[in-house]
Design a protein around this motif. Structure first.
Motif, PDB file in Angstrom:
ATOM      1  N   GLY A  10       1.044  -1.612   0.282  1.00 16.30           N
ATOM      2  CA  GLY A  10      -0.285   0.492  -0.006  1.00 16.30           C
ATOM      3  C   GLY A  10       1.080   1.155   0.038  1.00 16.30           C
ATOM      4  O   GLY A  10       0.553   2.233  -0.474  1.00 16.30           O
ATOM      5  N   GLU A  11       1.651   1.459   0.600  1.00 19.44           N
ATOM      6  CA  GLU A  11       3.169   1.977   0.798  1.00 19.44           C
ATOM      7  C   GLU A  11       2.925   2.666  -0.402  1.00 19.44           C
ATOM      8  O   GLU A  11       3.841   3.448  -1.280  1.00 19.44           O
ATOM      9  N   ALA A  12       3.866   1.986  -1.388  1.00 28.48           N
ATOM     10  CA  ALA A  12       4.428   1.774  -3.045  1.00 28.48           C
ATOM     11  C   ALA A  12       3.042   2.263  -3.907  1.00 28.48           C
ATOM     12  O   ALA A  12       3.337   3.354  -4.663  1.00 28.48           O
ATOM     13  N   ALA A  13       1.853   1.865  -3.596  1.00 28.61           N
ATOM     14  CA  ALA A  13       1.417   1.755  -4.818  1.00 28.61           C
ATOM     15  C   ALA A  13       0.252   3.798  -4.274  1.00 28.61           C
ATOM     16  O   ALA A  13      -0.237   4.089  -5.372  1.00 28.61           O
ATOM     17  N   ALA A  14       0.774   3.378  -3.207  1.00 23.12           N
ATOM     18  CA  ALA A  14       0.278   4.856  -2.454  1.00 23.12           C
ATOM     19  C   ALA A  14       0.807   6.028  -3.493  1.00 23.12           C
ATOM     20  O   ALA A  14       0.713   7.473  -3.975  1.00 23.12           O
ATOM     21  N   GLY A  15       2.361   5.281  -3.166  1.00 20.52           N
ATOM     22  CA  GLY A  15       3.602   6.805  -3.927  1.00 20.52           C
ATOM     23  C   GLY A  15       3.076   6.776  -5.845  1.00 20.52           C
ATOM     24  O   GLY A  15       3.685   7.567  -6.577  1.00 20.52           O
ATOM     25  N   VAL A  16       3.039   5.422  -6.429  1.00 21.12           N
ATOM     26  CA  VAL A  16       2.458   5.984  -7.550  1.00 21.12           C
ATOM     27  C   VAL A  16       0.525   6.552  -8.212  1.00 21.12           C
ATOM     28  O   VAL A  16       1.052   7.659  -8.543  1.00 21.12           O
ATOM     29  N   VAL A  17       0.198   6.176  -7.191  1.00 20.89           N
ATOM     30  CA  VAL A  17      -1.171   7.116  -7.201  1.00 20.89           C
ATOM     31  C   VAL A  17      -0.411   8.874  -6.884  1.00 20.89           C
ATOM     32  O   VAL A  17      -1.864   9.463  -7.874  1.00 20.89           O
ATOM     33  N   THR A  18      -0.232   9.313  -5.967  1.00 14.50           N
ATOM     34  CA  THR A  18       0.585   9.882  -6.081  1.00 14.50           C
ATOM     35  C   THR A  18       0.349  11.130  -7.190  1.00 14.50           C
ATOM     36  O   THR A  18       0.190  12.245  -7.473  1.00 14.50           O
ATOM     37  N   GLU A  19       1.649   9.873  -8.040  1.00 12.22           N
ATOM     38  CA  GLU A  19       2.427  10.714  -9.017  1.00 12.22           C
ATOM     39  C   GLU A  19       0.672  10.664 -10.346  1.00 12.22           C
ATOM     40  O   GLU A  19       0.785  11.371 -12.208  1.00 12.22           O
ATOM     41  N   ASP A  20       0.205   9.857 -10.530  1.00  6.82           N
ATOM     42  CA  ASP A  20      -0.530   8.932 -11.753  1.00  6.82           C
ATOM     43  C   ASP A  20      -2.432   8.631 -11.037  1.00  6.82           C
ATOM     44  O   ASP A  20      -1.632   7.614 -10.927  1.00  6.82           O
ATOM     45  N   PRO A  21      -3.342   8.999 -10.422  1.00  6.64           N
ATOM     46  CA  PRO A  21      -3.706   8.462 -10.653  1.00  6.64           C
ATOM     47  C   PRO A  21      -4.833   7.230 -11.178  1.00  6.64           C
ATOM     48  O   PRO A  21      -5.739   6.357 -10.410  1.00  6.64           O
ATOM     49  N   GLY A  22      -4.777   8.149 -12.236  1.00  5.22           N
ATOM     50  CA  GLY A  22      -5.588   7.017 -13.126  1.00  5.22           C
ATOM     51  C   GLY A  22      -4.618   5.327 -12.945  1.00  5.22           C
ATOM     52  O   GLY A  22      -5.163   4.308 -13.326  1.00  5.22           O
ATOM     53  N   LYS A  23      -3.397   4.810 -12.246  1.00  3.91           N
ATOM     54  CA  LYS A  23      -3.477   4.062 -12.055  1.00  3.91           C
ATOM     55  C   LYS A  23      -4.015   2.782 -10.598  1.00  3.91           C
ATOM     56  O   LYS A  23      -3.118   2.345 -10.958  1.00  3.91           O
ATOM     57  N   PHE A  24      -4.446   3.679 -10.277  1.00  2.00           N
ATOM     58  CA  PHE A  24      -5.174   3.141  -8.836  1.00  2.00           C
ATOM     59  C   PHE A  24      -5.835   2.020  -8.911  1.00  2.00           C
ATOM     60  O   PHE A  24      -5.293   0.996  -8.005  1.00  2.00           O
ATOM     61  N   GLY A  25      -6.338   1.272  -9.748  1.00  2.00           N
ATOM     62  CA  GLY A  25      -7.317  -0.031 -10.147  1.00  2.00           C
ATOM     63  C   GLY A  25      -5.890  -0.846 -10.200  1.00  2.00           C
ATOM     64  O   GLY A  25      -6.076  -1.875  -9.491  1.00  2.00           O
ATOM     65  N   LYS A  26      -5.000  -0.371 -11.148  1.00  2.00           N
ATOM     66  CA  LYS A  26      -4.217  -0.897 -11.587  1.00  2.00           C
ATOM     67  C   LYS A  26      -3.175  -1.908  -9.576  1.00  2.00           C
ATOM     68  O   LYS A  26      -2.607  -3.040  -9.246  1.00  2.00           O
ATOM     69  N   VAL A  27      -3.205  -0.788  -8.981  1.00  3.57           N
ATOM     70  CA  VAL A  27      -2.091  -0.955  -8.735  1.00  3.57           C
ATOM     71  C   VAL A  27      -2.326  -1.073  -7.048  1.00  3.57           C
ATOM     72  O   VAL A  27      -1.759  -2.075  -6.583  1.00  3.57           O
ATOM     73  N   LEU A  28      -4.195  -0.782  -7.317  1.00  2.00           N
ATOM     74  CA  LEU A  28      -5.026  -1.894  -5.698  1.00  2.00           C
ATOM     75  C   LEU A  28      -4.928  -3.108  -5.528  1.00  2.00           C
ATOM     76  O   LEU A  28      -4.746  -3.692  -4.987  1.00  2.00           O
ATOM     77  N   VAL A  29      -4.821  -3.222  -6.717  1.00  5.06           N
ATOM     78  CA  VAL A  29      -4.365  -5.297  -7.160  1.00  5.06           C
ATOM     79  C   VAL A  29      -4.053  -5.848  -7.115  1.00  5.06           C
ATOM     80  O   VAL A  29      -3.736  -6.962  -6.085  1.00  5.06           O
ATOM     81  N   LEU A  30      -2.819  -5.051  -7.371  1.00  8.34           N
ATOM     82  CA  LEU A  30      -1.331  -6.243  -6.854  1.00  8.34           C
ATOM     83  C   LEU A  30      -1.424  -5.657  -5.113  1.00  8.34           C
ATOM     84  O   LEU A  30      -0.535  -6.845  -4.505  1.00  8.34           O
ATOM     85  N   GLN A  31      -1.674  -4.925  -4.587  1.00  7.08           N
ATOM     86  CA  GLN A  31      -1.569  -4.245  -2.758  1.00  7.08           C
ATOM     87  C   GLN A  31      -1.932  -5.848  -2.157  1.00  7.08           C
ATOM     88  O   GLN A  31      -1.961  -5.846  -0.757  1.00  7.08           O
TER      89      GLN A  31
END
Length: 160
Positions: free
Chosen positions: A32-53
């Motif tokens: 989740g920490e890594a995912a939050a960093g990605v979403v900070t830069e690009d909110p459109g990637k939320f769904g993809k990183v959420l699945v991985l989290q």
């Protein structure tokens, strides 16, 4: 001495839920920490990183499942909770695969998920490949789940 049977059986059930759950909580948190960093830069990637989290969270579910099956088998969730010391020890041992492997695989899966989140951050078109890395770790959690379920389910028929 017979009262120690239920103690060991309960200890096994508790450890399966506790250790796998702690591993999953830590794993989902790290990813989740890594995912939050990605979403900070690009909110459109939320769904993809959420699945991985979410992937390291499955071990906690597996541990909980083994705990419920064990509690049901030993009569804690209804029935007679009188089991011998030997059977209690068998239940304890049967719960160990998902307790130990669940804990470690959740943490290792989290590391793979964090790396995959980094991959998706740079190459979102590679999401399918990124899913495979943490999913491979899941295999060992599933094997441990199967061993624990089969062992816990089979103990009732053993006459000790």
């Amino acid at each position: 001495m017979d009262k120690m049977g239920i103690v060991f059986a309960l200890l096994g059930a508790v450890l399966s839920a506790l250790m796998a759950g702690v591993g999953s909580a830590r794993g989902v948190g790290l990813a989740g920490e890594a995912a939050a960093g990605v979403v900070t830069e690009d909110p459109g990637k939320f769904g993809k990183v959420l699945v991985l989290q979410l992937l390291p969270g499955t071990q906690g579910i597996y541990g909980l499942l083994v705990a419920f099956i064990t509690l049901s088998q030993i009569g804690v969730l209804g029935g007679n909770a009188q089991i011998s010391f030997a059977k209690g020890l068998l239940y304890f041992l049967a719960c160990l695969p998902i307790a130990v492997v669940g804990y470690w695989s959740a943490l290792r899966q989290a590391r793979a998920a964090v790396a995959s989140i980094g991959l998706v951050a740079k190459r979102p078109d590679q999401f399918g490949k990124a899913m495979i890395f943490p999913a491979m770790v899941e295999t060992y959690a599933i094997l441990a789940l199967l061993v624990s379920i089969l062992a816990v389910s089979g103990i009732g028929g053993i006459n000790v």
